[in-house]
Design a protein around this motif. Structure first.
Motif, short mmCIF file in Angstrom:
data_model
loop_
_atom_site.label_atom_id
_atom_site.label_comp_id
_atom_site.label_asym_id
_atom_site.label_seq_id
_atom_site.Cartn_x
_atom_site.Cartn_y
_atom_site.Cartn_z
N GLU A 1 13.17 55.08 38.07
CA GLU A 1 11.81 55.60 38.09
C GLU A 1 11.29 55.90 36.68
O GLU A 1 10.12 56.24 36.52
N ILE A 2 12.16 55.79 35.67
CA ILE A 2 11.74 56.04 34.29
C ILE A 2 11.15 54.75 33.73
O ILE A 2 11.82 53.72 33.65
N ASP A 3 9.89 54.78 33.34
CA ASP A 3 9.21 53.59 32.84
C ASP A 3 9.73 53.21 31.46
O ASP A 3 10.05 54.06 30.63
N GLY A 4 9.83 51.90 31.24
CA GLY A 4 10.08 51.41 29.90
C GLY A 4 11.53 51.21 29.51
O GLY A 4 11.81 50.75 28.39
N ASP B 1 25.91 65.99 42.36
CA ASP B 1 25.77 66.80 41.16
C ASP B 1 25.62 65.91 39.93
O ASP B 1 24.79 66.16 39.05
N ALA B 2 26.43 64.86 39.87
CA ALA B 2 26.38 63.95 38.72
C ALA B 2 25.03 63.25 38.62
O ALA B 2 24.54 62.99 37.52
N ALA B 3 24.42 62.96 39.76
CA ALA B 3 23.12 62.28 39.75
C ALA B 3 22.08 63.10 38.98
O ALA B 3 21.28 62.56 38.20
N LEU B 4 22.10 64.41 39.17
CA LEU B 4 21.15 65.28 38.47
C LEU B 4 21.44 65.30 36.97
O LEU B 4 20.53 65.29 36.15
N ARG B 5 22.71 65.34 36.61
CA ARG B 5 23.10 65.38 35.20
C ARG B 5 22.74 64.07 34.49
O ARG B 5 22.26 64.07 33.36
N VAL B 6 23.00 62.95 35.16
CA VAL B 6 22.67 61.64 34.59
C VAL B 6 21.17 61.52 34.37
O VAL B 6 20.70 61.06 33.32
N ALA B 7 20.39 61.90 35.38
CA ALA B 7 18.93 61.81 35.27
C ALA B 7 18.40 62.70 34.15
O ALA B 7 17.49 62.31 33.41
N ARG B 8 18.97 63.88 34.02
CA ARG B 8 18.54 64.79 32.95
C ARG B 8 18.84 64.18 31.58
O ARG B 8 17.99 64.21 30.69
N PHE B 9 20.03 63.63 31.42
CA PHE B 9 20.38 63.00 30.14
C PHE B 9 19.41 61.86 29.83
O PHE B 9 18.94 61.72 28.69
N ALA B 10 19.12 61.06 30.83
CA ALA B 10 18.23 59.92 30.60
C ALA B 10 16.83 60.36 30.19
O ALA B 10 16.22 59.78 29.28
N ARG B 11 16.32 61.38 30.84
CA ARG B 11 14.99 61.86 30.48
C ARG B 11 14.97 62.39 29.04
O ARG B 11 14.00 62.16 28.30
N GLU B 12 16.05 63.04 28.65
CA GLU B 12 16.12 63.61 27.29
C GLU B 12 16.25 62.54 26.21
O GLU B 12 15.89 62.78 25.05
N HIS B 13 16.77 61.35 26.55
CA HIS B 13 17.04 60.31 25.56
C HIS B 13 16.21 59.05 25.79
O HIS B 13 16.47 58.02 25.16
N ARG B 14 15.23 59.11 26.64
CA ARG B 14 14.48 57.90 27.02
C ARG B 14 13.81 57.23 25.83
O ARG B 14 13.71 56.00 25.78
#
Length: 219
Positions: A89-92, A55-68
Protein backbone atom coordinates in the motif's frame (compact mmCIF):
# COMPACT_ATOMS: atom_id res chain seq x y z
CA UNK A 1 21.04 9.23 -5.77
CA UNK A 2 21.48 5.47 -5.44
CA UNK A 3 18.49 4.07 -3.60
CA UNK A 4 18.42 1.01 -1.37
CA UNK A 5 16.67 -2.33 -1.56
CA UNK A 6 16.00 -3.16 2.09
CA UNK A 7 15.92 -6.81 3.12
CA UNK A 8 14.10 -6.81 6.46
CA UNK A 9 14.71 -9.60 8.96
CA UNK A 10 11.78 -9.17 11.38
CA UNK A 11 13.36 -11.23 14.15
CA UNK A 12 16.08 -10.05 16.50
CA UNK A 13 18.70 -12.61 15.47
CA UNK A 14 21.72 -10.86 13.98
CA UNK A 15 23.18 -14.24 13.01
CA UNK A 16 20.16 -14.86 10.77
CA UNK A 17 20.67 -11.45 9.15
CA UNK A 18 24.37 -12.19 8.67
CA UNK A 19 23.52 -15.43 6.88
CA UNK A 20 21.04 -13.62 4.64
CA UNK A 21 23.59 -10.92 3.89
CA UNK A 22 26.19 -13.50 2.86
CA UNK A 23 23.63 -15.12 0.53
CA UNK A 24 23.22 -11.77 -1.26
CA UNK A 25 26.83 -11.75 -2.50
CA UNK A 26 26.08 -13.13 -6.00
CA UNK A 27 23.38 -10.48 -6.47
CA UNK A 28 25.48 -7.40 -5.65
CA UNK A 29 26.81 -5.58 -8.71
CA UNK A 30 28.20 -2.16 -9.52
CA UNK A 31 25.44 0.17 -10.63
CA UNK A 32 22.68 -1.92 -9.07
CA UNK A 33 20.70 -0.77 -6.04
CA UNK A 34 22.39 -1.25 -2.70
CA UNK A 35 21.10 -4.39 -0.96
CA UNK A 36 20.95 -3.63 2.75
CA UNK A 37 20.01 -6.41 5.15
CA UNK A 38 18.61 -5.11 8.44
CA UNK A 39 17.58 -6.69 11.74
CA UNK A 40 14.51 -5.50 13.64
CA UNK A 41 16.15 -5.73 17.04
CA UNK A 42 12.87 -5.28 18.92
CA UNK A 43 11.37 -8.38 17.29
CA UNK A 44 11.20 -11.89 18.77
CA UNK A 45 14.20 -14.25 18.46
CA UNK A 46 12.25 -16.09 15.79
CA UNK A 47 8.95 -15.59 13.97
CA UNK A 48 7.42 -19.00 14.65
CA UNK A 49 3.76 -18.55 15.67
CA UNK A 50 0.83 -16.66 14.20
CA UNK A 51 1.15 -14.19 17.06
CA UNK A 52 4.77 -13.62 16.06
CA UNK A 53 3.70 -13.11 12.44
CA UNK A 54 1.01 -10.59 13.35
CA UNK A 55 3.41 -8.68 15.58
CA UNK A 56 6.15 -8.75 12.96
CA UNK A 57 3.77 -7.37 10.34
CA UNK A 58 3.37 -4.16 12.35
CA UNK A 59 7.13 -3.82 12.89
CA UNK A 60 7.92 -4.41 9.21
CA UNK A 61 5.32 -1.86 8.09
CA UNK A 62 6.63 0.71 10.57
CA UNK A 63 10.21 0.25 9.34
CA UNK A 64 9.09 0.62 5.74
CA UNK A 65 7.18 3.82 6.41
CA UNK A 66 10.20 5.28 8.21
CA UNK A 67 12.59 4.43 5.33
CA UNK A 68 10.33 4.79 2.28
CA UNK A 69 12.12 7.89 0.92
CA UNK A 70 15.51 6.15 0.73
CA UNK A 71 14.12 2.87 -0.60
CA UNK A 72 13.52 1.50 -4.07
CA UNK A 73 12.01 -1.62 -2.56
CA UNK A 74 11.48 -3.83 0.47
CA UNK A 75 11.85 -7.57 0.90
CA UNK A 76 10.20 -9.15 3.94
CA UNK A 77 12.76 -11.80 4.90
CA UNK A 78 10.48 -14.12 6.85
CA UNK A 79 8.79 -17.13 5.29
CA UNK A 80 5.37 -16.07 6.57
CA UNK A 81 5.67 -12.79 4.59
CA UNK A 82 4.56 -10.61 7.53
CA UNK A 83 3.41 -7.15 6.54
CA UNK A 84 3.63 -7.78 2.80
CA UNK A 85 0.19 -6.48 1.91
CA UNK A 86 0.64 -3.39 4.08
CA UNK A 87 3.95 -2.67 2.34
CA UNK A 88 2.20 -2.90 -1.03
CA UNK A 89 0.00 0.00 0.00
CA UNK A 90 3.07 2.28 0.11
CA UNK A 91 3.25 4.20 -3.17
CA UNK A 92 6.47 4.43 -5.12
CA UNK A 93 8.35 1.39 -3.82
CA UNK A 94 8.27 -2.30 -4.65
CA UNK A 95 7.54 -4.92 -1.99
CA UNK A 96 8.24 -8.65 -2.04
CA UNK A 97 7.64 -11.57 0.32
CA UNK A 98 10.09 -14.41 0.31
CA UNK A 99 7.63 -17.31 0.46
CA UNK A 100 5.63 -15.97 -2.48
CA UNK A 101 8.77 -15.41 -4.54
CA UNK A 102 10.26 -18.76 -3.56
CA UNK A 103 7.18 -20.63 -4.71
CA UNK A 104 6.97 -18.74 -7.99
CA UNK A 105 10.64 -19.44 -8.63
CA UNK A 106 10.25 -23.12 -7.78
CA UNK A 107 7.42 -23.47 -10.29
CA UNK A 108 9.84 -22.48 -13.05
CA UNK A 109 12.24 -25.25 -12.00
CA UNK A 110 9.93 -28.26 -11.75
CA UNK A 111 6.38 -29.54 -11.85
CA UNK A 112 6.03 -29.56 -8.09
CA UNK A 113 7.89 -28.40 -5.01
CA UNK A 114 8.57 -29.58 -1.49
CA UNK A 115 9.21 -27.34 1.50
CA UNK A 116 11.75 -27.98 4.24
CA UNK A 117 9.97 -26.30 7.18
CA UNK A 118 11.43 -25.47 10.57
CA UNK A 119 8.56 -26.58 12.83
CA UNK A 120 5.42 -28.62 12.28
CA UNK A 121 3.37 -25.67 13.50
CA UNK A 122 4.62 -23.59 10.58
CA UNK A 123 3.14 -25.89 7.96
CA UNK A 124 -0.55 -24.85 8.29
CA UNK A 125 0.47 -21.21 7.70
CA UNK A 126 2.40 -22.24 4.62
CA UNK A 127 -0.55 -24.25 3.31
CA UNK A 128 -2.81 -21.21 3.65
CA UNK A 129 -0.32 -19.25 1.54
CA UNK A 130 -0.10 -21.86 -1.23
CA UNK A 131 -3.87 -22.22 -1.39
CA UNK A 132 -4.36 -18.43 -1.43
CA UNK A 133 -1.91 -18.26 -4.34
CA UNK A 134 -3.84 -21.00 -6.15
CA UNK A 135 -0.83 -23.31 -6.30
CA UNK A 136 -1.77 -25.89 -3.65
CA UNK A 137 -1.96 -28.54 -6.35
CA UNK A 138 1.72 -28.02 -7.20
CA UNK A 139 2.88 -28.71 -3.62
CA UNK A 140 4.42 -32.15 -3.25
CA UNK A 141 4.60 -31.85 0.54
CA UNK A 142 6.26 -30.24 3.52
CA UNK A 143 8.56 -31.84 6.10
CA UNK A 144 9.59 -30.08 9.31
CA UNK A 145 13.07 -30.46 10.77
CA UNK A 146 11.89 -29.74 14.32
CA UNK A 147 14.30 -26.89 14.92
CA UNK A 148 13.38 -23.32 15.83
CA UNK A 149 15.02 -20.26 14.32
CA UNK A 150 17.61 -19.94 17.08
CA UNK A 151 18.53 -23.62 16.70
CA UNK A 152 19.53 -23.14 13.07
CA UNK A 153 22.92 -21.77 14.15
CA UNK A 154 24.01 -25.34 14.98
CA UNK A 155 25.34 -26.00 11.50
CA UNK A 156 26.00 -29.73 11.73
CA UNK A 157 22.67 -30.70 13.32
CA UNK A 158 20.68 -28.33 11.11
CA UNK A 159 22.22 -29.47 7.84
CA UNK A 160 21.79 -33.12 8.80
CA UNK A 161 18.10 -32.56 9.58
CA UNK A 162 17.58 -30.57 6.37
CA UNK A 163 19.18 -33.28 4.23
CA UNK A 164 16.98 -35.95 5.79
CA UNK A 165 13.90 -33.80 5.19
CA UNK A 166 14.95 -33.11 1.61
CA UNK A 167 15.47 -36.80 0.91
CA UNK A 168 12.02 -37.58 2.29
CA UNK A 169 10.46 -34.90 0.10
CA UNK A 170 12.27 -36.31 -2.93
CA UNK A 171 11.76 -40.03 -2.28
CA UNK A 172 8.42 -40.19 -0.46
CA UNK A 173 6.61 -37.11 -1.80
CA UNK A 174 8.08 -36.94 -5.30
CA UNK A 175 9.27 -33.34 -5.08
CA UNK A 176 11.13 -32.02 -8.12
CA UNK A 177 12.34 -28.83 -6.40
CA UNK A 178 13.04 -28.00 -2.75
CA UNK A 179 12.30 -24.70 -1.02
CA UNK A 180 14.01 -23.82 2.24
CA UNK A 181 11.17 -22.68 4.49
CA UNK A 182 13.02 -20.15 6.65
CA UNK A 183 15.36 -17.25 5.93
CA UNK A 184 17.62 -18.59 8.68
CA UNK A 185 18.43 -21.58 6.45
CA UNK A 186 20.24 -19.37 3.92
CA UNK A 187 23.78 -20.71 4.60
CA UNK A 188 22.76 -24.28 3.74
CA UNK A 189 21.44 -24.01 0.18
CA UNK A 190 24.47 -25.27 -1.74
CA UNK A 191 25.09 -28.22 0.53
CA UNK A 192 21.42 -29.23 0.58
CA UNK A 193 21.26 -29.05 -3.21
CA UNK A 194 24.38 -31.19 -3.58
CA UNK A 195 23.20 -33.79 -1.07
CA UNK A 196 19.68 -34.16 -2.50
CA UNK A 197 20.55 -33.69 -6.19
CA UNK A 198 17.55 -31.40 -6.67
CA UNK A 199 17.30 -27.66 -7.34
CA UNK A 200 17.03 -25.81 -4.02
CA UNK A 201 15.44 -22.36 -3.79
CA UNK A 202 16.73 -20.03 -1.09
CA UNK A 203 13.74 -17.70 -0.63
CA UNK A 204 15.54 -14.41 0.05
CA UNK A 205 17.72 -14.89 -3.04
CA UNK A 206 14.54 -15.58 -5.03
CA UNK A 207 12.84 -12.41 -3.77
CA UNK A 208 15.85 -10.14 -4.24
CA UNK A 209 16.43 -11.51 -7.74
CA UNK A 210 12.85 -10.63 -8.66
CA UNK A 211 13.14 -7.21 -7.08
CA UNK A 212 16.34 -6.36 -8.95
CA UNK A 213 14.82 -7.49 -12.24
CA UNK A 214 11.74 -5.34 -11.70
CA UNK A 215 13.86 -2.33 -10.78
CA UNK A 216 16.11 -2.71 -13.83
CA UNK A 217 13.14 -3.08 -16.16
CA UNK A 218 11.25 -0.17 -14.61
CA UNK A 219 8.14 -2.21 -13.90
Amino acid sequence: MRKTLFVINPNSSQSVTDGIDAAMAPLRHDGAPEIRCVTLADGPPGVQTQHDVDDAALRVARFAREHRHEACGFVTACFSDPGLQALREIDGVLSFGISECAALTALTLGQNFGVVAILAGSIPRHLRTWNAMGIGGRLAGEVAIGRGVTDLADHHATLDAMIRAGERLRDEHGAHVLIMGCAGMAPYRARLQEACALPVVEPVQAAVSMALGRIQLGW
